[in-house]
Write an enzyme that holds these catalytic residues in place. Structure first.
Site, PDB file in Angstrom:
ATOM      1  N   ASP B  30      19.443 -38.718  19.190  1.00 49.45           N
ATOM      2  CA  ASP B  30      18.090 -39.162  18.913  1.00 49.45           C
ATOM      3  C   ASP B  30      17.617 -38.495  17.614  1.00 49.45           C
ATOM      4  OD1 ASP B  30      15.485 -40.184  19.297  1.00 49.45           O
ATOM      5  OD2 ASP B  30      14.902 -38.379  20.401  1.00 49.45           O
ATOM      6  N   GLU B  32      13.823 -38.453  16.287  1.00 50.32           N
ATOM      7  CA  GLU B  32      12.501 -37.810  16.356  1.00 50.32           C
ATOM      8  C   GLU B  32      12.437 -36.835  17.526  1.00 50.32           C
ATOM      9  OE1 GLU B  32       9.098 -40.592  15.490  1.00 50.32           O
ATOM     10  OE2 GLU B  32      10.722 -42.035  15.498  1.00 50.32           O
TER      11      GLU B  32
END
Lengths: 225, 225
Positions: B30, B32
């Site tokens: 991922d 953010e």
């Protein structure tokens, strides 16, 4: 598979059509002959073992060729560590890193190669760690190479189809017969530093020799959506 | 789908079994909350527009939320150029680049994010151009954002399944609900800088806070083959 949403669909059909056409691209690049020299040939020179210059042109059976190569490495007592040290002396082709840095600034890039990740690693380091999908070697605890694993069948073609299945259009470039599958299956495809024979046999595929030309062709393909 | 070949199968079944177990890994991360701050929150601060701090926790309908955000950008006369200039002032989290450089030296890495490539680009530059698979914005000729395109349904889960279909095992890490699909579909998966609630709801998923811990967990997963 992708989902498009217009922020102001009251603008009419023109705006909406434009949004549906919105395309996301990944450029898939061959490695050897495009970004770095042919590894086995460069390795034959760097290690002083000319027998390792034999290629698929001399021995079309890939399993036999790999067995031949690994036998020679064993004879010379070359394990993975020694091979990586020698490969570390091989440099990318002049301009390859700058080309890749520029390309990565406006398009996702994956290198698709039939080499082995253990051979590619020292070269990827010199190219700024681009993502590479290739194959892998089986290495024994004493460092000797005992086998190899091909990632999937028709790896370059299969991989561009998988990328297309998750919402990407692909742009592909390479120099060899094993690049034709991904080139022909892509939205745009280019030969790069290829042979006269392949360029003659596939006159419909644009062929370039310089990184600037290839960059311009990729930009033009992306602008055509 | 992969093809394994032992160089010396006369060594017996033990050697052969080892080769069949040989695994190639891609780590899917991922973006953010893992490598960079939450973009909309950081952008709200950098641009001085607090209304942009609204997230899916406040407005669960993603389409409504995006329409709300793009309306605010339009009100403030912020086109893509201005947004990218503001995002360029946002820095990756401390240690993120070093983590990514180290990870890329021993494993292929793809960042899987629900952001838009036009927002991610300034941050990817600061991270040394890792490959990122995300979504895209529709931008008009005057630079205003007119729409967006999601790459595929359940993008993180769908993407790790596609990578598995071309011969890879995946290792996944993220902080949020939308990362659970790829974490649970992977050979190994880790929460990273996640919320207390998610850690409590998914106690079976190892959770880490520091890059060194995550690196060690990824190395350990790769060594278990």
């Amino acid at each position: 598979m992708s989902i498009e949403r217009g922020m102001d669909e009251s603008d009419g059909s023109k705006e909406k059509r434009k949004l549906e056409d919105k395309v996301m691209y990944i450029t898939c690049l061959d490695m050897e002959g495009v970004l770095v020299p042919e590894i086995w040939i460069a390795f034959a020179e760097a290690s002083g073992i000319p027998e390792l210059k034999k290629t698929t042109r001399d021995e079309p059976d890939y399993d036999k060729l790999m067995q031949y190569r690994l036998d020679i490495l064993k004879e010379h007592g070359l394990g993975l560590k020694e091979i990586q040290e020698t490969i570390a002396k091989i440099d990318p082709m002049p301009g390859a890193k700058e080309f890749l840095d520029e390309l990565r600034s406006f398009c996702q890039v994956i290198i698709l190669s039939d080499t082995f990740e253990q051979f590619a690693t020292p070269l990827m380091k010199k190219l700024g760690w681009p993502t590479i999908f290739c194959n892998t070697l089986e290495v024994a605890e004493d460092g000797s190479i005992t086998g190899y694993k091909m990632r999937c069948e028709k790896s370059k073609y299969t991989t561009v189809k998988a990328l297309q299945s998750i919402g990407y259009e692909t742009i592909a470039s390479g120099d060899s017969f094993n690049d034709l599958g991904m080139i022909q299956a892509s939205r745009a495809g280019f030969l790069f530093k290829s042979t006269e024979q392949i360029k003659k046999d596939y006159p419909q595929i644009p062929a370039y020799e310089e990184y600037d030309e290839l960059l311009a062709a990729i930009r033009a393909a992306m602008a055509q959506e």
